[in-house]
Design a protein around this motif. Structure first.
Motif, PDB file in Angstrom:
ATOM      1  N   ASP A 120     -51.155  33.713 -32.511  1.00  0.00           N
ATOM      2  CA  ASP A 120     -52.201  33.623 -33.518  1.00  0.00           C
ATOM      3  C   ASP A 120     -51.513  33.865 -34.858  1.00  0.00           C
ATOM      4  OD1 ASP A 120     -54.222  33.992 -35.296  1.00  0.00           O
ATOM      5  OD2 ASP A 120     -55.320  35.495 -34.099  1.00  0.00           O
ATOM      6  N   LEU A 121     -51.295  32.802 -35.602  1.00  0.00           N
ATOM      7  CA  LEU A 121     -50.504  32.917 -36.825  1.00  0.00           C
ATOM      8  C   LEU A 121     -51.233  33.682 -37.921  1.00  0.00           C
ATOM      9  CD1 LEU A 121     -48.731  29.434 -37.075  1.00  0.00           C
ATOM     10  CD2 LEU A 121     -48.084  31.451 -35.782  1.00  0.00           C
ATOM     11  N   LEU A 130     -47.704  21.717 -39.799  1.00  0.00           N
ATOM     12  CA  LEU A 130     -47.863  22.783 -40.794  1.00  0.00           C
ATOM     13  C   LEU A 130     -46.717  22.756 -41.798  1.00  0.00           C
ATOM     14  CD1 LEU A 130     -48.995  26.035 -38.948  1.00  0.00           C
ATOM     15  CD2 LEU A 130     -50.273  24.592 -40.515  1.00  0.00           C
ATOM     16  N   ILE A 131     -45.523  22.446 -41.328  1.00  0.00           N
ATOM     17  CA  ILE A 131     -44.360  22.409 -42.232  1.00  0.00           C
ATOM     18  C   ILE A 131     -44.557  21.301 -43.261  1.00  0.00           C
ATOM     19  CG2 ILE A 131     -41.879  21.888 -42.378  1.00  0.00           C
ATOM     20  CD1 ILE A 131     -41.563  23.339 -39.703  1.00  0.00           C
ATOM     21  N   ASP A 152     -49.871  23.248 -49.570  1.00  0.00           N
ATOM     22  CA  ASP A 152     -50.896  24.089 -48.988  1.00  0.00           C
ATOM     23  C   ASP A 152     -50.346  25.514 -48.818  1.00  0.00           C
ATOM     24  OD1 ASP A 152     -52.520  25.387 -47.190  1.00  0.00           O
ATOM     25  OD2 ASP A 152     -52.853  23.638 -45.926  1.00  0.00           O
ATOM     26  N   THR A 153     -50.849  26.426 -49.670  1.00  0.00           N
ATOM     27  CA  THR A 153     -50.307  27.798 -49.665  1.00  0.00           C
ATOM     28  C   THR A 153     -50.547  28.488 -48.333  1.00  0.00           C
ATOM     29  OG1 THR A 153     -51.343  27.770 -51.832  1.00  0.00           O
ATOM     30  CG2 THR A 153     -50.107  29.735 -51.268  1.00  0.00           C
ATOM     31  N   GLN A 154     -51.700  28.225 -47.766  1.00  0.00           N
ATOM     32  CA  GLN A 154     -52.044  28.854 -46.478  1.00  0.00           C
ATOM     33  C   GLN A 154     -51.028  28.463 -45.401  1.00  0.00           C
ATOM     34  OE1 GLN A 154     -55.521  30.071 -45.507  1.00  0.00           O
ATOM     35  NE2 GLN A 154     -54.743  30.533 -43.471  1.00  0.00           N
ATOM     36  N   ALA A 155     -50.770  27.144 -45.310  1.00  0.00           N
ATOM     37  CA  ALA A 155     -49.811  26.661 -44.313  1.00  0.00           C
ATOM     38  C   ALA A 155     -48.418  27.231 -44.604  1.00  0.00           C
ATOM     39  CB  ALA A 155     -49.779  25.132 -44.327  1.00  0.00           C
ATOM     40  N   LEU A 156     -48.086  27.289 -45.888  1.00  0.00           N
ATOM     41  CA  LEU A 156     -46.780  27.814 -46.302  1.00  0.00           C
ATOM     42  C   LEU A 156     -46.599  29.245 -45.793  1.00  0.00           C
ATOM     43  CD1 LEU A 156     -44.308  27.384 -48.379  1.00  0.00           C
ATOM     44  CD2 LEU A 156     -45.699  28.729 -49.930  1.00  0.00           C
ATOM     45  N   LEU A 157     -47.664  30.056 -45.937  1.00  0.00           N
ATOM     46  CA  LEU A 157     -47.576  31.448 -45.510  1.00  0.00           C
ATOM     47  C   LEU A 157     -47.453  31.557 -43.988  1.00  0.00           C
ATOM     48  CD1 LEU A 157     -50.171  33.069 -47.929  1.00  0.00           C
ATOM     49  CD2 LEU A 157     -47.688  33.299 -47.986  1.00  0.00           C
ATOM     50  N   SER A 172     -44.393  33.134 -42.042  1.00  0.00           N
ATOM     51  CA  SER A 172     -44.516  34.296 -41.149  1.00  0.00           C
ATOM     52  C   SER A 172     -43.727  34.054 -39.857  1.00  0.00           C
ATOM     53  CB  SER A 172     -45.987  34.596 -40.850  1.00  0.00           C
ATOM     54  OG  SER A 172     -46.517  33.598 -40.001  1.00  0.00           O
ATOM     55  N   VAL A 173     -43.707  32.812 -39.396  1.00  0.00           N
ATOM     56  CA  VAL A 173     -42.921  32.507 -38.188  1.00  0.00           C
ATOM     57  C   VAL A 173     -41.429  32.649 -38.510  1.00  0.00           C
ATOM     58  CG1 VAL A 173     -42.398  30.790 -36.415  1.00  0.00           C
ATOM     59  CG2 VAL A 173     -44.698  30.908 -37.372  1.00  0.00           C
ATOM     60  N   GLN A 174     -41.028  32.109 -39.660  1.00  0.00           N
ATOM     61  CA  GLN A 174     -39.610  32.178 -40.031  1.00  0.00           C
ATOM     62  C   GLN A 174     -39.165  33.634 -40.187  1.00  0.00           C
ATOM     63  OE1 GLN A 174     -37.375  29.348 -40.278  1.00  0.00           O
ATOM     64  NE2 GLN A 174     -36.114  31.177 -40.000  1.00  0.00           N
ATOM     65  N   ASP A 175     -40.051  34.461 -40.776  1.00  0.00           N
ATOM     66  CA  ASP A 175     -39.709  35.883 -40.950  1.00  0.00           C
ATOM     67  C   ASP A 175     -39.492  36.540 -39.582  1.00  0.00           C
ATOM     68  OD1 ASP A 175     -39.901  35.593 -43.648  1.00  0.00           O
ATOM     69  OD2 ASP A 175     -41.907  36.480 -43.827  1.00  0.00           O
ATOM     70  N   TYR A 176     -40.373  36.214 -38.641  1.00  0.00           N
ATOM     71  CA  TYR A 176     -40.227  36.802 -37.304  1.00  0.00           C
ATOM     72  C   TYR A 176     -38.885  36.365 -36.690  1.00  0.00           C
ATOM     73  CZ  TYR A 176     -41.040  38.222 -32.538  1.00  0.00           C
ATOM     74  OH  TYR A 176     -40.901  38.824 -31.303  1.00  0.00           O
ATOM     75  N   ILE A 177     -38.587  35.086 -36.849  1.00  0.00           N
ATOM     76  CA  ILE A 177     -37.337  34.557 -36.278  1.00  0.00           C
ATOM     77  C   ILE A 177     -36.129  35.261 -36.919  1.00  0.00           C
ATOM     78  CG2 ILE A 177     -35.892  32.492 -36.080  1.00  0.00           C
ATOM     79  CD1 ILE A 177     -38.561  30.848 -36.163  1.00  0.00           C
TER      80      ILE A 177
END
Ligand SMILES: Nc1ncnc2c1ncn2[C@@H]1O[C@H](COP(=O)(O)OP(=O)(O)OP(=O)(O)O)[C@@H](O)[C@H]1O
Ligand SMILES: [Mg+2]
Length: 449
Positions: A42-43, A63-64, A70-75, A79-84
């Motif tokens: 759940d992003l 989404l990419i 789209d700021t929402q999609a960007l965030l 968030s996925v990249q930060d986790y990675i």
């Protein structure tokens, strides 16, 4: 095996639409039955709370692509990249920088061109040349590579990366894989003007050529037949030589080391050279979906027997792409020139629909299993010492692209450079689940064992 998979946690993110279309929950169920914990990500919630994750499977491509405006999609993507980034131990199928490369047609074509260069088996010596192992000779004094008939094949040493910096007067043979070709392409950024024709000719573009949007999420295309039509070109766009291919497209679906080739309809042949006819505008799905029956699909002007793809070439292209980008779930669109029989890659798609691939979930599961096994093996073996020998093993011929470190290629601007490796290292040459696949409208699968 079951014990090894037990308790492994795999996060997945696909749009609801894609989950439904692919019937992905069947796959989730297959995994659960084997003890793998499948977590639908759940992003909108912190991923940290949803971990730990051994593997992430995703189709974040949409989404990419949206993220530029789209700021929402960007965030969400961030968030996925930060986790990675915080969890380098999590294997991502597939890494986001690679997905960005595939979403940009120009970057993909640059990459394909480099790969094709590297697939040219190089480094042959003069003795090899005498033994007729090579089809082309590098001659530093004439600053060019020549084929057996003496015709110039490469004008610049830059075209043959392996030869860069070579100063000796020795002739070097370059074995060229003439079964592949990369259609000339270029990006048009602004409206066509008086010097456009000269400019595109300089890039090797000839009429007719095809215009595509820079981002691969738009499927609107045009075929341009003459200088007159240049006013109809809508920049920014990528233009690419139109290759006559007898109206047959081969879609290669890759799942790790397995791949399937599915035949699809495609655009008909056109006479080469400029022609007095209006441009053709079309949507790619109207010409290349299985059920297509457009006038553009006509095979009326096809002569002789159509050429079928060479399995070894397909295997090599998919293996090179896997290793260059560290990707494992992608599709490659290949057409075969009816003039030369060469295979041309015209499109690469991240996590395609795998339509017409009946055993996709079995293959995905077997790929996921080998990723989890490899990861478990690395974790246990690295503790207290050297990484395991297998992780350092040479990947075989195509891995010369990468050296032994399995770094990946990132295309930025006009340059292709080495990036860090995220996730899987090189996979070994011989694998129990390696599969060889046949070409048909409904693909069948065979084992190479
Ligand atoms: N260079 C080319 N020469 C001849 N035909 C081409 C060429 N490039 C594309 N085509 C034709 O146009 C179709 C669409 O091209 P392409 O695969 O690049 O578009 P796409 O919209 O990105 O496709 P996809 O739906 O796979 O994402 C191909 O299936 C083929 O029929
Ligand atoms: Mg395509």
């Amino acid at each position: 095996m079951q014990t090894l998979l037990k308790g492994r946690r795999v996060g997945y993110w696909l749009s609801e639409k894609k989950i439904k279309k692919m019937n992905f929950l069947v796959f989730v169920d297959m995994c659960r039955k084997r003890g793998i914990e499948m977590v639908q990500l759940d992003l909108s919630r912190p991923l940290e709370e949803q971990g730990p994750l051994d593997v992430i499977i995703h189709k974040l491509a949409d989404l990419i692509l949206a993220d530029q405006n789209d700021t929402q999609a960007l965030l969400l993507v961030q968030s996925v990249q930060d986790y990675i980034d915080t969890h380098p131990e999590t294997v991502v199928l597939d890494p986001l920088p690679a997905i960005r490369t595939l979403l940009d047609r120009c970057k993909s074509y640059q990459l394909i061109r480099r790969l094709e260069d590297c697939m040219k088996d190089s480094g042959w010596t003069e003795d090899d040349a005498k033994l007729e192992k090579c089809q082309s000779m590098w001659c530093p004094s004439r600053n060019g590579a020549f084929n057996r008939k003496g015709a110039l094949q490469f004008q610049s040493i830059v075209d043959v990366p392996i030869l860069k910096g070579m100063t000796s007067g020795t002739m070097i043979g370059v074995l060229i894989d003439e079964r592949i070709c990369s259609p000339p392409f270029m990006v048009l950024r602004s409206e066509c003007g008086t010097d456009t024709l000269k400019h595109i000719q300089k890039h090797g573009i000839t009429f007719p050529f095809i215009c595509k949007t820079p981002n691969s999420n738009s499927h609107e295309m045009a075929i341009i037949f003459s200088e007159e039509d240049l006013k109809d070109v809508k920049p920014p766009c990528v233009i690419q030589n139109f290759i006559n291919h007898d109206a047959v497209l081969y879609k290669v679906y890759v799942v790790g080391e397995a791949y399937y080739v599915v035949e699809r309809p495609s655009i008909r042949n056109f006479p080469s050279g400029p022609a007095e006819r209006k441009p053709i505008f079309f949507h790619s799905h109207d010409v290349s979906k299985p059920e297509c029956a457009s006038d553009l699909n006509s095979r009326a002007n096809v002569e002789g027997v159509s050429r079928v793809p060479i399995d070894e070439v397909i295997r090599e292209i998919s293996r090179c792409l896997r290793r260059a980008l560290d990707v494992s779930l992608f599709g490659i669109d290949i057409i075969i020139s009816n003039q030369t029989g060469q295979h041309a890659v015209i499109d690469i798609n991240a996590f395609p629909g795998y339509e017409g691939v009946p055993e996709f979930f079995d293959d995905l599961l077997s790929h996921l299993t080998s990723v989890l096994q490899e990861r478990a093996f690395e974790n246990t073996s690295v503790v207290g010492g050297q990484p395991p020998a297998a992780a350092l093993a040479d990947c075989g011929k195509p891995c010369m692209l990468l050296g032994n470190e399995a770094n990946t290629w990132i295309v930025e601007g006009d340059c292709v450079k080495w990036g860090g490796n995220q996730g899987l290292g090189c996979d070994s040459e011989v694998s129990a689940n390696f599969q060889q696949h046949c070409v048909s409208a409904i693909p069948t699968k065979a084992s190479s064992q």
